[in-house]
Scaffold this motif. Structure first.
Motif, short mmCIF file in Angstrom:
data_model
loop_
_atom_site.label_atom_id
_atom_site.label_comp_id
_atom_site.label_asym_id
_atom_site.label_seq_id
_atom_site.Cartn_x
_atom_site.Cartn_y
_atom_site.Cartn_z
N ILE A 173 0.86 -1.19 0.00
CA ILE A 173 0.00 0.00 0.00
C ILE A 173 0.89 1.23 0.00
CG2 ILE A 173 -1.83 1.20 1.26
CD1 ILE A 173 -2.18 -1.68 2.72
N ILE A 174 0.82 2.02 -1.07
CA ILE A 174 1.66 3.23 -1.17
C ILE A 174 0.74 4.43 -0.99
CG2 ILE A 174 3.26 4.53 -2.62
CD1 ILE A 174 3.84 1.82 -4.05
N ILE A 175 1.06 5.24 0.02
CA ILE A 175 0.18 6.37 0.38
C ILE A 175 1.00 7.64 0.59
CG2 ILE A 175 -1.70 5.03 1.42
CD1 ILE A 175 -0.32 5.51 4.15
N VAL A 194 10.56 6.78 -2.48
CA VAL A 194 10.25 7.84 -3.45
C VAL A 194 9.73 7.17 -4.70
CG1 VAL A 194 11.87 9.60 -2.63
CG2 VAL A 194 12.64 7.87 -4.27
N GLY A 195 8.90 7.86 -5.42
CA GLY A 195 8.36 7.27 -6.63
C GLY A 195 7.58 8.28 -7.45
N CYS A 196 6.99 7.78 -8.52
CA CYS A 196 6.12 8.63 -9.32
C CYS A 196 5.05 7.76 -9.95
CB CYS A 196 6.89 9.40 -10.38
SG CYS A 196 7.79 8.35 -11.54
N GLY A 197 3.96 8.38 -10.32
CA GLY A 197 2.86 7.69 -10.96
C GLY A 197 2.60 8.28 -12.33
N ASN A 198 1.32 8.37 -12.68
CA ASN A 198 0.92 8.86 -14.00
C ASN A 198 1.44 10.25 -14.32
OD1 ASN A 198 -0.46 6.86 -15.24
ND2 ASN A 198 -2.47 7.44 -14.43
N GLN A 199 1.54 11.07 -13.26
CA GLN A 199 1.96 12.47 -13.51
C GLN A 199 3.49 12.58 -13.53
OE1 GLN A 199 -0.31 11.62 -11.09
NE2 GLN A 199 -2.06 12.13 -12.38
N LYS A 200 4.17 11.44 -13.39
CA LYS A 200 5.64 11.40 -13.42
C LYS A 200 6.24 12.33 -12.37
CE LYS A 200 5.61 10.28 -18.30
NZ LYS A 200 5.67 10.82 -19.62
N THR A 241 -7.74 13.45 -5.11
CA THR A 241 -6.84 14.22 -5.97
C THR A 241 -5.68 13.32 -6.38
OG1 THR A 241 -5.74 15.06 -3.97
CG2 THR A 241 -7.33 16.52 -5.02
N VAL A 242 -4.97 13.69 -7.44
CA VAL A 242 -3.88 12.86 -7.94
C VAL A 242 -2.82 12.69 -6.86
CG1 VAL A 242 -4.27 13.44 -10.36
CG2 VAL A 242 -2.63 14.77 -9.02
N GLY A 243 -2.22 11.49 -6.85
CA GLY A 243 -1.16 11.22 -5.89
C GLY A 243 -1.63 10.56 -4.60
N ASP A 244 -2.89 10.15 -4.53
CA ASP A 244 -3.40 9.50 -3.31
C ASP A 244 -2.73 8.16 -3.06
OD1 ASP A 244 -5.14 11.33 -2.25
OD2 ASP A 244 -6.92 10.54 -3.25
N GLY A 245 -2.22 7.52 -4.11
CA GLY A 245 -1.47 6.28 -3.91
C GLY A 245 -2.10 5.08 -4.57
N LYS A 246 -1.57 3.92 -4.25
CA LYS A 246 -1.97 2.68 -4.92
C LYS A 246 -1.87 1.50 -3.98
CE LYS A 246 -1.64 3.52 -9.66
NZ LYS A 246 -0.73 3.69 -10.75
N ILE A 247 -2.58 0.45 -4.36
CA ILE A 247 -2.49 -0.82 -3.63
C ILE A 247 -2.15 -1.91 -4.65
CG2 ILE A 247 -3.70 -2.46 -2.13
CD1 ILE A 247 -5.80 -0.21 -1.62
N1 ATP Z 1 2.76 1.22 -11.74
C1 ATP Z 1 3.38 1.47 -10.59
N2 ATP Z 1 4.35 0.64 -10.16
C2 ATP Z 1 4.99 0.86 -9.00
N3 ATP Z 1 4.72 1.90 -8.19
C3 ATP Z 1 3.78 2.76 -8.58
C4 ATP Z 1 3.05 2.59 -9.79
N4 ATP Z 1 2.16 3.61 -9.89
C5 ATP Z 1 2.32 4.35 -8.79
N5 ATP Z 1 3.30 3.86 -8.01
C6 ATP Z 1 3.74 4.39 -6.73
O1 ATP Z 1 2.62 4.97 -6.09
C7 ATP Z 1 2.86 6.34 -5.80
C8 ATP Z 1 1.58 7.12 -5.93
O2 ATP Z 1 1.08 6.97 -7.24
P1 ATP Z 1 -0.14 7.86 -7.71
O3 ATP Z 1 -1.18 7.85 -6.65
O4 ATP Z 1 0.36 9.19 -8.15
O5 ATP Z 1 -0.64 6.98 -8.95
P2 ATP Z 1 -1.29 7.47 -10.32
O6 ATP Z 1 -1.42 6.28 -11.19
O7 ATP Z 1 -0.50 8.62 -10.84
O8 ATP Z 1 -2.76 7.91 -9.88
P3 ATP Z 1 -3.32 9.42 -9.80
O9 ATP Z 1 -3.66 9.80 -11.20
O10 ATP Z 1 -4.50 9.32 -8.89
O11 ATP Z 1 -2.22 10.27 -9.21
C9 ATP Z 1 3.96 6.73 -6.76
O12 ATP Z 1 4.70 7.83 -6.26
C10 ATP Z 1 4.80 5.47 -6.84
O13 ATP Z 1 5.63 5.40 -5.69
#
Ligand code: ATP
Ligand code: MG
Length: 112
Positions: free
Chosen positions: A6-8, A34-40, A85-91
């Motif tokens: 769970i990444i939050i 540290v990481g990034c998602g869709n918004q890089k 909002t964007v960046g809430d995280g993932k499971i």
């Molecule tokens: N496909 C992925 N694989 C591994 N880690 C990921 C992946 N997507 C997101 N993460 C991790 O989860 C964190 C939060 O991602 P985030 O919530 O921004 O996802 P998102 O797909 O961009 O959704 P949203 O559009 O709601 O922001 C990232 O900073 C990263 O650490």
């Protein structure tokens, strides 16, 4: 058994810990990542050119749980942790083959 990764957002970990506790989860591993998602992350532009991509600090919680609580935990997380909002995280959910409590040698769900 399943592993839930769970990444939050930072600052949400106490809420998550409480919610997991309410679902009977006792053991967990928490890491600062540290990481990034869709918004890089946070992408900066200068005159239309992408300058750099920043990695955002997040909290990663790994829990191994019995199959029957997975959906309940997902529901609770989406209700309690979402700011919509964007960046809430993932499971991420993956199967776990076995677990062992080193002290006693107990295996499987007894080891959780
Ligand atoms: N496909 C992925 N694989 C591994 N880690 C990921 C992946 N997507 C997101 N993460 C991790 O989860 C964190 C939060 O991602 P985030 O919530 O921004 O996802 P998102 O797909 O961009 O959704 P949203 O559009 O709601 O922001 C990232 O900073 C990263 O650490
Ligand atoms: Mg994102």
């Amino acid at each position: 058994m399943k592993k839930m990764t769970i990444i939050i957002r930072q600052g949400k970990q106490e809420l998550l810990k409480q919610l997991l506790h309410d679902s009977g989860v006792k053991g967990m591993t928490i890491s600062n990542v540290v990481g990034c998602g869709n918004q890089k992350g946070c992408t900066e532009f200068y005159r239309g050119t992408q300058l750099r991509t920043t990695l955002i600090h997040k909290v990663k919680v790994d829990v191994v749980v019995s199959d029957d609580v997975v959906e309940e935990i997902i529901d609770k997380i989406c209700k309690a942790i979402s700011t919509n909002t964007v960046g809430d995280g993932k499971i991420f959910i993956s199967p776990i083959e076995n677990a062992v409590r080193i002290r006693t040698g107990e295996k499987g769900e007894k080891a959780l």
